[in-house]
Design a protein around this motif. Structure first.
Motif, mmCIF file in Angstrom:
data_model
loop_
_atom_site.group_PDB
_atom_site.id
_atom_site.type_symbol
_atom_site.label_atom_id
_atom_site.label_comp_id
_atom_site.label_asym_id
_atom_site.label_seq_id
_atom_site.Cartn_x
_atom_site.Cartn_y
_atom_site.Cartn_z
ATOM 1 N N ILE A 22 1.054 -0.903 -0.074
ATOM 2 C CA ILE A 22 0.608 -0.140 -0.127
ATOM 3 C C ILE A 22 1.428 0.974 -0.074
ATOM 4 O O ILE A 22 0.521 2.025 -0.834
ATOM 5 N N ALA A 23 1.811 1.775 1.120
ATOM 6 C CA ALA A 23 2.531 2.427 0.964
ATOM 7 C C ALA A 23 3.274 2.635 -0.273
ATOM 8 O O ALA A 23 3.643 4.033 -0.786
ATOM 9 N N VAL A 24 4.285 1.531 -0.897
ATOM 10 C CA VAL A 24 4.419 1.573 -2.557
ATOM 11 C C VAL A 24 3.644 2.282 -3.214
ATOM 12 O O VAL A 24 4.318 3.337 -3.968
ATOM 13 N N ILE A 64 0.766 -5.518 -7.997
ATOM 14 C CA ILE A 64 0.124 -6.901 -8.471
ATOM 15 C C ILE A 64 0.473 -8.485 -8.341
ATOM 16 O O ILE A 64 0.772 -9.451 -7.852
ATOM 17 N N PRO A 65 1.396 -8.169 -9.232
ATOM 18 C CA PRO A 65 2.115 -9.600 -9.769
ATOM 19 C C PRO A 65 3.447 -9.896 -8.663
ATOM 20 O O PRO A 65 3.530 -10.660 -7.403
ATOM 21 N N ALA A 66 3.634 -8.627 -7.667
ATOM 22 C CA ALA A 66 4.197 -8.471 -6.541
ATOM 23 C C ALA A 66 3.839 -9.427 -5.153
ATOM 24 O O ALA A 66 4.081 -9.980 -4.149
ATOM 25 N N ILE A 67 1.980 -8.457 -5.424
ATOM 26 C CA ILE A 67 1.485 -9.443 -4.636
ATOM 27 C C ILE A 67 0.902 -10.881 -4.613
ATOM 28 O O ILE A 67 1.439 -11.844 -3.388
ATOM 29 N N CYS A 68 0.688 -11.517 -5.806
ATOM 30 C CA CYS A 68 0.491 -12.431 -5.928
ATOM 31 C C CYS A 68 1.578 -13.763 -6.257
ATOM 32 O O CYS A 68 1.290 -14.789 -5.975
ATOM 33 N N MET A 69 3.236 -13.039 -6.336
ATOM 34 C CA MET A 69 3.919 -14.414 -6.601
ATOM 35 C C MET A 69 4.093 -15.474 -5.022
ATOM 36 O O MET A 69 4.347 -16.497 -5.475
ATOM 37 N N ARG A 70 3.304 -14.776 -4.401
ATOM 38 C CA ARG A 70 4.007 -15.970 -2.803
ATOM 39 C C ARG A 70 2.856 -16.702 -2.851
ATOM 40 O O ARG A 70 2.535 -18.154 -2.427
ATOM 41 N N ALA A 71 1.383 -16.608 -3.776
ATOM 42 C CA ALA A 71 0.049 -17.311 -3.256
ATOM 43 C C ALA A 71 0.355 -18.718 -3.280
ATOM 44 O O ALA A 71 0.043 -19.431 -2.540
ATOM 45 N N PHE A 72 0.751 -19.319 -4.274
ATOM 46 C CA PHE A 72 0.995 -20.665 -4.817
ATOM 47 C C PHE A 72 3.173 -21.062 -4.422
ATOM 48 O O PHE A 72 3.062 -22.262 -4.340
ATOM 49 N N ALA A 73 3.797 -19.956 -4.864
ATOM 50 C CA ALA A 73 4.564 -20.715 -5.477
ATOM 51 C C ALA A 73 5.360 -20.652 -3.994
ATOM 52 O O ALA A 73 6.175 -21.641 -3.456
ATOM 53 N N GLU A 74 4.938 -19.521 -2.869
ATOM 54 C CA GLU A 74 5.948 -20.189 -1.487
ATOM 55 C C GLU A 74 5.084 -21.491 -0.539
ATOM 56 O O GLU A 74 6.451 -21.847 -0.196
ATOM 57 N N GLU A 75 3.680 -22.035 -0.963
ATOM 58 C CA GLU A 75 3.955 -23.053 0.065
ATOM 59 C C GLU A 75 3.851 -24.073 -1.352
ATOM 60 O O GLU A 75 4.196 -25.443 -0.237
ATOM 61 N N LYS A 76 4.053 -23.783 -2.403
ATOM 62 C CA LYS A 76 5.031 -25.587 -3.492
ATOM 63 C C LYS A 76 6.738 -25.324 -2.329
ATOM 64 O O LYS A 76 6.542 -26.532 -2.308
ATOM 65 N N LEU A 105 -6.451 -6.903 -0.828
ATOM 66 C CA LEU A 105 -5.655 -5.554 -0.580
ATOM 67 C C LEU A 105 -5.354 -4.501 -1.794
ATOM 68 O O LEU A 105 -5.364 -3.070 -1.171
ATOM 69 N N VAL A 106 -5.467 -5.095 -3.441
ATOM 70 C CA VAL A 106 -4.944 -3.783 -4.441
ATOM 71 C C VAL A 106 -6.302 -2.866 -4.356
ATOM 72 O O VAL A 106 -6.282 -1.403 -3.817
ATOM 73 N N VAL A 107 -7.787 -3.567 -3.252
ATOM 74 C CA VAL A 107 -8.676 -2.305 -3.343
ATOM 75 C C VAL A 107 -8.396 -0.951 -2.614
ATOM 76 O O VAL A 107 -8.764 0.185 -2.455
ATOM 77 N N ILE A 108 -7.781 -2.098 -1.298
ATOM 78 C CA ILE A 108 -7.537 -0.846 0.126
ATOM 79 C C ILE A 108 -6.638 0.379 -0.402
ATOM 80 O O ILE A 108 -6.086 1.261 -0.122
ATOM 81 N N ALA A 109 -5.751 -0.485 -1.204
ATOM 82 C CA ALA A 109 -4.631 0.553 -1.919
ATOM 83 C C ALA A 109 -5.541 1.465 -2.624
ATOM 84 O O ALA A 109 -4.544 2.689 -2.684
ATOM 85 N N LEU A 110 -6.040 1.217 -3.254
ATOM 86 C CA LEU A 110 -6.730 2.199 -4.286
ATOM 87 C C LEU A 110 -7.513 3.433 -3.235
ATOM 88 O O LEU A 110 -7.401 4.365 -4.314
ATOM 89 N N VAL A 111 -8.170 2.771 -2.369
ATOM 90 C CA VAL A 111 -9.363 3.661 -2.102
ATOM 91 C C VAL A 111 -8.535 4.910 -1.525
ATOM 92 O O VAL A 111 -9.247 5.972 -1.317
ATOM 93 N N PRO A 112 -7.550 5.307 -0.482
ATOM 94 C CA PRO A 112 -6.852 6.768 -0.102
ATOM 95 C C PRO A 112 -6.917 7.443 -1.464
ATOM 96 O O PRO A 112 -6.293 8.806 -1.383
ATOM 97 N N THR A 113 -6.616 7.237 -3.221
ATOM 98 C CA THR A 113 -6.388 7.892 -3.832
ATOM 99 C C THR A 113 -7.525 8.845 -4.162
ATOM 100 O O THR A 113 -7.626 9.630 -5.147
ATOM 101 N N VAL A 114 -9.173 8.536 -4.194
ATOM 102 C CA VAL A 114 -9.801 9.177 -3.787
ATOM 103 C C VAL A 114 -9.598 10.352 -3.677
ATOM 104 O O VAL A 114 -10.252 11.575 -4.195
ATOM 105 N N LEU A 115 -9.057 11.170 -2.924
ATOM 106 C CA LEU A 115 -8.531 12.292 -2.369
ATOM 107 C C LEU A 115 -7.260 12.823 -3.395
ATOM 108 O O LEU A 115 -7.838 14.338 -2.983
ATOM 109 N N TYR A 116 -7.353 11.705 -4.171
ATOM 110 C CA TYR A 116 -6.878 12.726 -5.502
ATOM 111 C C TYR A 116 -8.565 13.292 -6.425
ATOM 112 O O TYR A 116 -8.379 14.497 -6.676
ATOM 113 N N TYR A 117 -8.862 13.186 -6.603
ATOM 114 C CA TYR A 117 -10.499 13.198 -6.639
ATOM 115 C C TYR A 117 -10.556 14.522 -6.195
ATOM 116 O O TYR A 117 -11.009 15.599 -6.508
ATOM 117 N N TYR A 118 -10.931 14.416 -4.742
ATOM 118 C CA TYR A 118 -11.759 15.380 -3.639
ATOM 119 C C TYR A 118 -10.841 16.475 -4.091
ATOM 120 O O TYR A 118 -11.048 17.706 -4.367
#
Length: 243
Positions: A22-24, A64-76, A105-118
Motif C-alpha cells: 500500500i505504501a509503495v 499486483i504480480p508482487a502481491i500474488c507471487m507468493r500465493a502458491f509459489a511459497e507454499e510449493k 489488498l489492491v482495492v484498499i490501496a486504491l481507496v486513499p487515491t479518492v483524495l486526488y478526486y477531492y
C-alpha cells in the motif's frame, strides 16, 4: 473459501507485506501526481484525473504480480501446498479465497487515491468542475483491471515454486495483455477494422472505454471473462497435482 480468505488477509497484515504494498503504491502515485511536472495534477491545466488513470495501470502491472507471487509459489517451496490441497476444500475455493484476498489488498490501496478526486474537485474552476461519470467509470475500470491482473498473478504463481519466476511471468503476461495488443495494432499495415479488432482483444481498449463514463456490458463481460479464464487455468493446474 472464507477460511482461505481470512488466512491470506491475516498473512498480508500480520507481516509488513500488506503495508509495504500500500505504501509503495501510494508513494509512487503521489510522486508522479504531485512532483513530476509532466504528470502533476496541479500543472495539468484541466480539472481531470487523466494523468492518474493513465499511470495507475502501469504501476499495478508491477504491484499486483508482487502481491500474488507468493500465493502458491511459497507454499510449493515449503511443501505446505500438499497439506492445503488435502483439506476438505475444493480447489476452486482455495483459488477464490486467495483471489479475493489479493484483490482486497489492491482495492484498499486504491481507496486513499479518492483524495486526488477531492483535490481536483476543490481546485476546479468553478468548484466541482470535473467529469464525475468518467472518474467513476475509470475507478471501476481499475478494479476490473486489477481482477484480471490478480487472476494472471495467481496462475503464474501456481506454475512454479520460485517467487521471482512467478513475479516475472505474471509481469510479462500482464504487460502483454494490457499493452501488447495495442502495440501489435500500431504496426504499419494494420489499420481500420483489423486494428480495432486486435485492440479489442487487449485490456487497454476496454479500460479506456470504461473511462469515458459509459459502463458498456461488453467491457464488463470482457474483464470477467479474462478473470474467469485465468482462475480456471489456476484451478486446472492445482488439480493436475492429483493426477
Amino acid at each position: 473459501m472464507l477460511a482461505i480468505y481470512t488466512k491470506e488477509i491475516n498473512a498480508f497484515f500480520s507481516s509488513l507485506i500488506g503495508y509495504i504494498v500500500i505504501a509503495v503504491f501510494l508513494l509512487v502515485m503521489g510522486f508522479f501526481m504531485f512532483v513530476v511536472p509532466d504528470s502533476s495534477l496541479l500543472r495539468f491545466g484541466y480539472a481531470s484525473l487523466g494523468p492518474f488513470f493513465t499511470l495507475a495501470p502501469n504501476v499495478l502491472t508491477f504491484i499486483i504480480p508482487a502481491i500474488c507471487m507468493r500465493a502458491f509459489a511459497e507454499e510449493k517451496q515449503t511443501g505446505a501446498i500438499e497439506l492445503l490441497v488435502t483439506r476438505p476444500l475444493r480447489d476452486i475455493e482455495i483459488v477464490m479465497g486467495k483471489f479475493l484476498a489479493c484483490l482486497t489488498l489492491v482495492v484498499i490501496a486504491l481507496v486513499p487515491t479518492v483524495l486526488y478526486y477531492y483535490t481536483i474537485y476543490q481546485l476546479g474552476a468553478p468548484v466541482g468542475n470535473i467529469d464525475a461519470g468518467g472518474t467513476i467509470g475509470s475507478y471501476l475500470g481499475l478494479v476490473f483491471l486489477s481482477m484480471s491482473f490478480v487472476a494472471i498473478g495467481l496462475f503464474a504463481s501456481s506454475l512454479t515454486s520460485n517467487q521471482i519466476v512467478s513475479f516475472l511471468l505474471a509481469l510479462a503476461l500482464s504487460f502483454f495483455f494490457y499493452f501488447g495488443f495495442d502495440l501489435v495494432a500500431s504496426i504499419p499495415g494494420f489499420d481500420g477494422r483489423p486494428a480495432l479488432f486486435i485492440e479489442s482483444i487487449g485490456m487497454q481498449a476496454h479500460f479506456r472505454s470504461l473511462g469515458r463514463g459509459l459502463i458498456d456490458s461488453r467491457d464488463v463481460v470482457y474483464f470477467f471473462s479474462m478473470t474467469a479464464f485465468f482462475v480456471l487455468l489456476t484451478v486446472l493446474n492445482l488439480e493436475r497435482r492429483k493426477w
